[in-house]
Motif scaffolding. Structure first.
Motif, mmCIF file in Angstrom:
data_model
loop_
_atom_site.group_PDB
_atom_site.id
_atom_site.type_symbol
_atom_site.label_atom_id
_atom_site.label_comp_id
_atom_site.label_asym_id
_atom_site.label_seq_id
_atom_site.Cartn_x
_atom_site.Cartn_y
_atom_site.Cartn_z
ATOM 1 N N TYR A 72 49.918 54.204 27.524
ATOM 2 C CA TYR A 72 49.556 52.991 26.776
ATOM 3 C C TYR A 72 48.037 52.913 26.766
ATOM 4 C CZ TYR A 72 49.735 48.221 24.998
ATOM 5 O OH TYR A 72 49.607 47.092 24.215
ATOM 6 N N THR A 73 47.462 52.954 25.575
ATOM 7 C CA THR A 73 46.019 53.197 25.503
ATOM 8 C C THR A 73 45.182 51.991 25.095
ATOM 9 O OG1 THR A 73 46.396 54.035 23.277
ATOM 10 C CG2 THR A 73 46.214 55.661 25.037
ATOM 11 N N LEU A 74 45.817 50.837 24.870
ATOM 12 C CA LEU A 74 45.017 49.646 24.519
ATOM 13 C C LEU A 74 44.449 49.041 25.802
ATOM 14 C CD1 LEU A 74 47.145 47.834 21.792
ATOM 15 C CD2 LEU A 74 45.333 49.517 21.550
ATOM 16 N N ILE A 75 43.381 49.668 26.310
ATOM 17 C CA ILE A 75 42.830 49.275 27.603
ATOM 18 C C ILE A 75 41.337 49.068 27.486
ATOM 19 C CG2 ILE A 75 42.260 50.199 29.876
ATOM 20 C CD1 ILE A 75 44.930 51.273 30.141
ATOM 21 N N ARG A 76 40.830 48.064 28.185
ATOM 22 C CA ARG A 76 39.382 47.836 28.215
ATOM 23 C C ARG A 76 38.974 47.496 29.641
ATOM 24 N NH1 ARG A 76 38.658 41.580 27.009
ATOM 25 N NH2 ARG A 76 40.750 40.925 27.579
ATOM 26 N N PRO A 77 37.695 47.720 29.968
ATOM 27 C CA PRO A 77 37.251 47.448 31.336
ATOM 28 C C PRO A 77 36.869 45.986 31.536
ATOM 29 C CG PRO A 77 35.464 48.411 30.083
ATOM 30 C CD PRO A 77 36.639 48.322 29.146
ATOM 31 N N PHE A 78 37.053 45.494 32.755
ATOM 32 C CA PHE A 78 36.471 44.222 33.189
ATOM 33 C C PHE A 78 35.299 44.555 34.092
ATOM 34 C CE2 PHE A 78 40.271 41.054 32.876
ATOM 35 C CZ PHE A 78 40.087 41.023 31.502
ATOM 36 N N LEU A 79 34.125 44.058 33.757
ATOM 37 C CA LEU A 79 32.920 44.457 34.478
ATOM 38 C C LEU A 79 32.258 43.274 35.179
ATOM 39 C CD1 LEU A 79 31.294 46.570 31.607
ATOM 40 C CD2 LEU A 79 32.804 47.395 33.419
ATOM 41 N N PHE A 80 31.632 43.577 36.314
ATOM 42 C CA PHE A 80 30.660 42.670 36.917
ATOM 43 C C PHE A 80 29.294 43.281 36.649
ATOM 44 C CE2 PHE A 80 33.025 40.334 40.620
ATOM 45 C CZ PHE A 80 33.743 39.625 39.675
ATOM 46 N N VAL A 81 28.326 42.473 36.307
ATOM 47 C CA VAL A 81 26.952 42.989 36.224
ATOM 48 C C VAL A 81 26.061 42.158 37.144
ATOM 49 C CG1 VAL A 81 27.085 43.954 33.904
ATOM 50 C CG2 VAL A 81 26.458 41.563 34.195
ATOM 51 N N THR A 82 25.092 42.835 37.767
ATOM 52 C CA THR A 82 24.160 42.134 38.654
ATOM 53 C C THR A 82 22.770 42.698 38.419
ATOM 54 O OG1 THR A 82 24.308 43.766 40.418
ATOM 55 C CG2 THR A 82 25.922 41.990 40.441
ATOM 56 N N LYS A 83 21.786 41.961 38.897
ATOM 57 C CA LYS A 83 20.447 42.541 38.938
ATOM 58 C C LYS A 83 20.446 43.598 40.033
ATOM 59 C CE LYS A 83 17.244 39.277 37.006
ATOM 60 N NZ LYS A 83 16.421 38.115 37.262
ATOM 61 N N GLU A 84 19.455 44.457 39.987
ATOM 62 C CA GLU A 84 19.423 45.559 40.939
ATOM 63 C C GLU A 84 19.460 45.051 42.382
ATOM 64 O OE1 GLU A 84 16.626 49.386 41.233
ATOM 65 O OE2 GLU A 84 17.087 48.644 39.218
ATOM 66 N N LYS A 85 18.638 44.010 42.634
ATOM 67 C CA LYS A 85 18.621 43.461 43.999
ATOM 68 C C LYS A 85 19.549 42.270 44.060
ATOM 69 C CE LYS A 85 15.105 43.219 46.702
ATOM 70 N NZ LYS A 85 13.749 42.900 47.222
ATOM 71 N N LEU A 86 20.684 42.445 44.703
ATOM 72 C CA LEU A 86 21.659 41.369 44.807
ATOM 73 C C LEU A 86 21.619 40.844 46.236
ATOM 74 C CD1 LEU A 86 24.031 39.783 43.541
ATOM 75 C CD2 LEU A 86 25.521 41.624 44.291
ATOM 76 N N SER A 87 21.774 39.517 46.394
ATOM 77 C CA SER A 87 21.754 38.933 47.733
ATOM 78 C C SER A 87 22.932 39.463 48.543
ATOM 79 C CB SER A 87 21.849 37.412 47.637
ATOM 80 O OG SER A 87 23.103 37.067 47.082
ATOM 81 N N ALA A 88 22.794 39.395 49.865
ATOM 82 C CA ALA A 88 23.848 39.905 50.753
ATOM 83 C C ALA A 88 25.159 39.176 50.510
ATOM 84 C CB ALA A 88 23.416 39.749 52.209
ATOM 85 N N SER A 89 25.057 37.852 50.275
ATOM 86 C CA SER A 89 26.302 37.097 50.095
ATOM 87 C C SER A 89 26.964 37.457 48.768
ATOM 88 C CB SER A 89 26.022 35.601 50.183
ATOM 89 O OG SER A 89 24.837 35.276 49.499
ATOM 90 N N GLY A 90 26.162 37.763 47.751
ATOM 91 C CA GLY A 90 26.728 38.213 46.482
ATOM 92 C C GLY A 90 27.411 39.555 46.655
#
Lengths: 292, 282, 286
Positions: free
Chosen positions: A248-266
């Motif tokens: 079944y090929t109708l697939i898409r990604p779910f992404l998280f994006v962050t800045k390069e420097k992410l806080s420890a808690s993030g």
């Protein structure tokens, strides 16, 4: 001067009591306003505010899953900074990360040009299901037929083996991750007809299809319930197993994006999402994950 | 003492400018984001283009302009006679007691949030229209009905006040001349109250054209110029709210440009309205 | 045409018109009352203390609406707290500190134009200015500032009307007794105009409580209980919109709508009661 002892033309009992307090408060209120505006221009409260809470913002398709994750996360690690999940859309999410209004953005499409500088993390894949009303006799369509229906070339269900009724096409708004994925995977350069009904979330599409016997729409597989029927596409059933098997090929990604420097808690939250526990949770909700 | 007075005066002058400042900021920010789209697409192309397909860089908002006008006109067709009729009845025919109960009731209902109207429209009206008139149900008709009901409280309460402001002598004079109640209303009271009734209609129109969430829920949001009352339709406001979250680049600027167009249309309507009302008052 | 038929015909017209007017009055009231009743009836089953006092779980499919109630109350009160000094100040300036002229015309034009702007435009502006430019993020503060801009014209207009009804004699007496302008305003004008001003503020709050479009862009849609005004929040109308729209839980959506509706009605009833008391007092004075 003789502020309060001043004679007042109204009779005392006619003068509302609350008035006195209000009058005292009035200069104070003005002062607060000025102080507030000074504060706004001076110290700019960052998104990382009370107890360093984390703001995750973006795609409304990812939002419900992120809310589940955040709820579970807060339950397991009550001592850690809380996670705020915001909707707003993929683009608003990307923008929010770029401007610092959020630490983590949620995208349900590939990053746009402006978002290229961000770090991209794939948290899961989501399958798109083509859905119709449960009473619709049509059980499956080819991708060509689906394209013809959404482009407006087929307008009657009898053309594809259904009853002789007008097809009501229900689509998502242009730019949304779901729509973009559908355009890429099914439409292949054709336009979705301008006549198509447009709803602003997958949930709304599902509600509209559930209401209308002649409707067809597309939503996240995880959102399919018994009020709508997910049909076979090119003779393949939309199931998680078929997605993993690659049929079944109708697939898409779910992404998280962050800045390069992410806080420890993030980073801690992202680690939880990518952990087996987090991934299992996503799989339970109907997303396609790598660990199974 | 003197200094304090001076200080207060300066402060109040600044505060007095707050609404102008906010207005200025709104214009500045919306226009700054939207104008590049005009530059790129061309103003004429933008407002007369009939295709809206941001992915293919087709950015014409004529369908949405048409949509806003059709839906607003429809709302007025529904809400105006009903609201005015209700106001006339309450002010001219109902007993004092009935009016004293119904008028505040209707005003209280002005507070019903617009999403509630939208949801009622979605669950009751859309299926009804689909089953009895055909089509997808999401339609000009559904939007016009929902908005028409939404503007009722404004329409009733403002035109009621206008009718009440007509001196009783006018009516009495007519009745003394042997007219019936309705003739007195038709020939004297309504003309005398016309500026106020116009103001009510304008307020109601402003509310209808600016409404967003309720319309998104029932209009269907197709990017076509509607040719029938059963066609789905997209308004300027819903175009912005629907796509803003996902738009980038030119698409995003085009949505702000939609906001600019909406802003200009509403300003023109308000100015015309003011001129008309002033003209009628003389 | 003789006199008799004319009057006969007009009597008939009279009856028909009266019937039509009565019908439209009935319809208008019936539709609006039906909507309130429908929401109340549908929402009533889920309304209990648990619903009001617990946090939502599973996206709002289960649990209550406490964060939305808290968020709505804080957001609305904060917006009123911001709009009140600005709005009442503007009204005082217009009535007591300036004569009709270009300057007051500019202010009046600004206020009237602001009143005509649709809430979605306020939402866009709030997002660009407060959320992004001033970097307040999606927060109660951003939402409150946006709503404050939106209700500012209402507060200005109602306050100005209230202040204008204060008889000039009051001011003259105060001046004659050596009161300065500001003293006159604080000890004479504002106390007399206060009920009208408060009514205006309450009506503005009523509008702010139910607002969706402007809030969703600026205060966000986070389900968490806010800890400070810098936290995002999902207000009751936004929560209702999302629950109903996404089909997450229709029962809880109705419950939320019922709570929202009761809140709005309470706010408006209190404004109405104040208006009535003021009106009654005016009559007594005469």
């Amino acid at each position: 001067m003789i502020y309060s002892s001043k004679p007042v033309p109204t009779k005392p009992e006619q003068r509302p009591q609350a008035g006195r307090y209000f009058l005292r408060a009035f200069p104070v209120l003005i002062f607060i306003m000025i102080a507030l505006s000074a504060m706004l221009s001076g110290c700019r409260p960052r998104a990382q505010t009370a107890r360093g809470s984390i703001t995750v913002a973006g795609s409304t398709s990812v939002q419900p899953f992120a809310e589940m994750l955040a709820e579970e996360y807060a339950g397991r690690f009550p001592e850690r900074p809380p996670i705020n999940i915001q909707g707003g859309g993929s683009s608003a999410g990307g923008r929010a990360v770029l401007t610092g209004a959020a630490q983590i953005g949620m995208l349900s499409r590939q990053p746009a040009e402006a978002e290229k500088e961000l770090t991209v993390i794939t948290i899961a894949h989501d399958a798109l299901a083509v859905v119709v009303h449960p009473q619709n006799p049509v059980h499956g369509l080819s991708s060509d037929q689906i394209r013809a229906i959404f482009a407006g070339r087929f307008s009657n269900w009898s053309t594809v083996g259904g009853t002789s009724e007008r097809i009501h096409v229900i689509s998502r708004e242009e730019g949304s991750g779901t729509r973009t994925a559908f355009d890429e995977l099914i439409m292949a350069g054709s336009n979705v007809a301008a006549r198509a009904i447009v709803q602003d979330s997958n949930g709304a599409v599902r509600e509209a299809v559930a209401q209308d016997k002649n409707a067809i729409g597309y939503i996240s597989l995880g959102l399919v319930d018994n009020r709508v029927k997910a049909i076979e596409v090119d003779n393949v059933k939309p199931t998680l197993a078929n997605c993993r098997a690659g049929t079944y090929t109708l697939i898409r990604p779910f992404l998280f994006v962050t800045k390069e420097k992410l806080s420890a808690s993030g980073q801690a939250f992202i680690n939880f999402v990518l952990s087996d526990d987090g991934q299992n949770l996503l799989a339970e909700e109907g997303l396609v994950t790598d660990n199974q | 003492m003197r200094n304090k007075e001076k200080l207060v005066e300066i402060l109040l002058t600044l505060i007095g400018l707050s609404s102008v400042t906010v207005l200025g900021l709104i214009i500045l920010f919306i226009f700054k984001e939207g104008l590049p789209a005009f530059a790129q697409v061309g103003l004429w192309q933008f407002v007369t283009g009939t295709r809206w397909s941001p992915g293919k860089n087709l950015l014409g908002i004529l369908p949405m302009i048409a949509g806003s006008f059709v839906v607003t006109a429809g709302a007025l067709v529904v809400g105006l006679p009903l609201g005015l009729g209700c106001a006339i009845y309450l002010s001219e025919f109902a007993t004092a007691k009935t009016a004293a109960i119904l008028k505040p009731t209707i005003e209280l209902l002005a507070g019903i949030p617009s999403v509630v109207f939208g949801f009622i429209g979605l669950t009751l009206m859309v299926p009804f229209i689909r089953n009895f008139f055909g089509g997808p149900g999401f339609s000009v008709l559904a939007s016009a009905l929902v908005l028409g009901i939404m503007i009722l409280p404004t329409m009733v309460s403002v035109s009621y006040d206008a009718l009440r402001a007509v001196p009783p002598v006018y009516r009495e004079g007519m009745l003394a001349l042997g007219s019936t109640d309705w003739q007195a209303v038709k020939m004297v009271v309504l003309p005398a109250a016309r500026p106020g009734i116009l103001a009510a209609a304008i307020l109601a129109m402003g509310r209808a054209i600016g409404e967003t969430m309720a319309v998104i829920m029932v209009a269907g949001n197709s990017t076509i110029i509607p040719t029938s009352f059963l066609d789905p339709v997209r308004t300027l406001t819903s175009n912005i709210a629907l796509e803003m979250g996902y738009a980038t680049g030119l698409h995003r600027q085009a949505l702000f440009a939609t906001g600019v167009v909406l802003f200009v249309i509403i300003s023109i309507l308000n100015l015309t309205a003011r001129v008309v009302v002033r003209g009628k008052t003389r | 045409m003789n006199a008799y038929t004319t009057s006969h015909r007009s009597k008939k017209e009279d009856r028909i018109m009266l019937a039509l007017l009565r019908l439209s009055a009935f319809l208008a009231v019936a539709i609006l009352v039906f909507i309130v009743g429908y929401i109340m009836v549908q929402g009533f089953p889920v309304l209990n203390l648990g619903f009001l006092l617990s946090s939502p779980t599973k996206m709002g499919r289960e649990g209550g609406i406490l964060p939305s109630i808290v968020g709505t109350v804080v957001l609305t009160l904060l917006s009123a707290a911001i709009a009140t000094p600005l709005g009442v100040g503007t009204a005082i300036f217009l009535t007591e500190y300036t004569r009709e002229g270009t300057f007051s015309k500019v202010i009046r034009f600004g206020t009237e134009s602001l009143a005509g702007i649709p809430s979605i435009i306020f939402g866009l502006f709030g997002f660009l200015f407060f959320v992004i430019r001033l970097n307040m993020g999606w927060s109660i503060l951003s939402g409150a500032l946006t709503l404050a801009s939106m209700i500012l014209p209402t507060v200005v207009r109602t306050s100005e009307e209230a202040i204008r009804t204060v008889p000039d004699v009051y001011r003259e007496i105060s001046f004659a007794l050596g009161g300065s302008r500001w003293q006159t305003v604080t000890s004479v004008v504002l106390p007399s105009a206060l009920p009208g001003i408060v009514t205006g503020i309450i009506l503005a709050i009523g509008r702010a409580v139910g607002e969706t479009a402007a809030v969703i862009f600026t205060a966000g849609s986070s389900l968490r209980l806010p800890q400070s005004i810098f936290d995002p929040v999902r207000t009751l109308p936004v929560h209702f919109y999302i629950l109903a729209r996404e089909g997450i839980s229709i029962e809880n959506a109705y419950g939320t709508a019922a709570v929202l509706m009761i809140a709005v009605l309470l706010v408006n009833v209190s404004a109405y009661l104040i208006i009535n008391r003021v009106a009654a007092r005016r009559l007594e004075r005469r």
